[in-house]
Design a protein around this motif. Sequence first.
Motif, short mmCIF file in Angstrom:
data_model
loop_
_atom_site.label_atom_id
_atom_site.label_comp_id
_atom_site.label_asym_id
_atom_site.label_seq_id
_atom_site.Cartn_x
_atom_site.Cartn_y
_atom_site.Cartn_z
N HIS A 29 0.82 -1.21 0.00
CA HIS A 29 0.00 0.00 0.00
C HIS A 29 0.85 1.25 0.00
O HIS A 29 1.89 1.31 0.67
CB HIS A 29 -0.92 0.00 1.22
N GLU A 30 0.37 2.26 -0.73
CA GLU A 30 1.09 3.53 -0.76
C GLU A 30 0.86 4.34 0.51
O GLU A 30 1.75 5.03 0.99
CB GLU A 30 0.63 4.36 -1.97
N TYR A 31 -0.36 4.30 1.02
CA TYR A 31 -0.73 5.18 2.12
C TYR A 31 -0.66 4.46 3.45
O TYR A 31 -1.09 3.31 3.58
CB TYR A 31 -2.17 5.69 1.93
N MET A 32 -0.14 5.17 4.45
CA MET A 32 -0.11 4.63 5.80
C MET A 32 -0.48 5.72 6.79
O MET A 32 -0.27 6.92 6.52
CB MET A 32 1.26 4.02 6.13
N TYR A 33 -1.03 5.30 7.95
CA TYR A 33 -1.63 6.24 8.89
C TYR A 33 -1.33 5.81 10.32
O TYR A 33 -1.23 4.62 10.61
CB TYR A 33 -3.16 6.27 8.73
N TRP A 34 -1.28 6.80 11.21
CA TRP A 34 -1.25 6.54 12.65
C TRP A 34 -2.42 7.26 13.29
O TRP A 34 -2.63 8.47 13.07
CB TRP A 34 0.04 7.03 13.28
N TYR A 35 -3.18 6.50 14.10
CA TYR A 35 -4.32 7.04 14.83
C TYR A 35 -4.11 6.79 16.32
O TYR A 35 -3.40 5.88 16.72
CB TYR A 35 -5.62 6.33 14.43
N ARG A 36 -4.83 7.56 17.12
CA ARG A 36 -4.96 7.25 18.52
C ARG A 36 -6.44 7.11 18.88
O ARG A 36 -7.29 7.79 18.28
CB ARG A 36 -4.27 8.29 19.42
#
Lengths: 110, 114
Positions: A29-36
């Motif tokens: 995948h091209e997109y990566m994310y960090w959430y809380r």
Amino acid sequence: NAGVTQTPKFRVLKTGQSMTLLCAQDMNHEYMYWYRQDPGMGLRLIHYSVGEGTTAKGEVPDGYNVSRLKKQNFLLGLESAAPSQTSVYFCASSRVDTQYFGPGTRLTVL
Amino acid sequence: AQTVTQSQPEMSVQEAETVTLSCTYDTSESDYYLFWYKQPPSRQMILVIRQEAYKQQNATENRFSVNFQKAAKSFSLKISDSQLGDAAMYFCAYRRYNNNDMRFGAGTRLTVKP
């Protein structure tokens, strides 16, 4: 396929300590994310990346830094942990629209 | 800023019955995506269903379907023939087309009674 993995699963820090959370995905995948995720609230975006070597701020970026040196990895760093950063952290990745999540990391800052 | 509201903090349903979870959102955009995610006690976020705003037809995935009302900015999730394994937190999420900032509602905790 492992999908999205996160390391570690649990961590306890003292105020002022630093640490890095690792996210890895094997879906190209091209997109990566960090959430809380905090109690009584939905997930909130900290930082994200649209490709190797690029990062951008999300809704709640303060106190965090990120790096995307390799396409499959996305690191979240806390330079000086604060009790307000006690939370569950989720990493996600996507190709275009649908995000796939890792199992989460529970972080406690004392 | 886009916001997502889930007005039902908790819901319960009898096994084999049908339940509907509500979600409303606020946006001035015309192109966007909407999602429902399930979070069981394992904490894993699992995609249940997605809807593209330009599609008028409501999305369906087996026992899960949505009622998408674009003008009313409403996106409810219907679970038919509820099963014990459906017990979880359910999150509604909004993402603008060509934008990576996905916004989540606060969640609805669904209990399934045997």
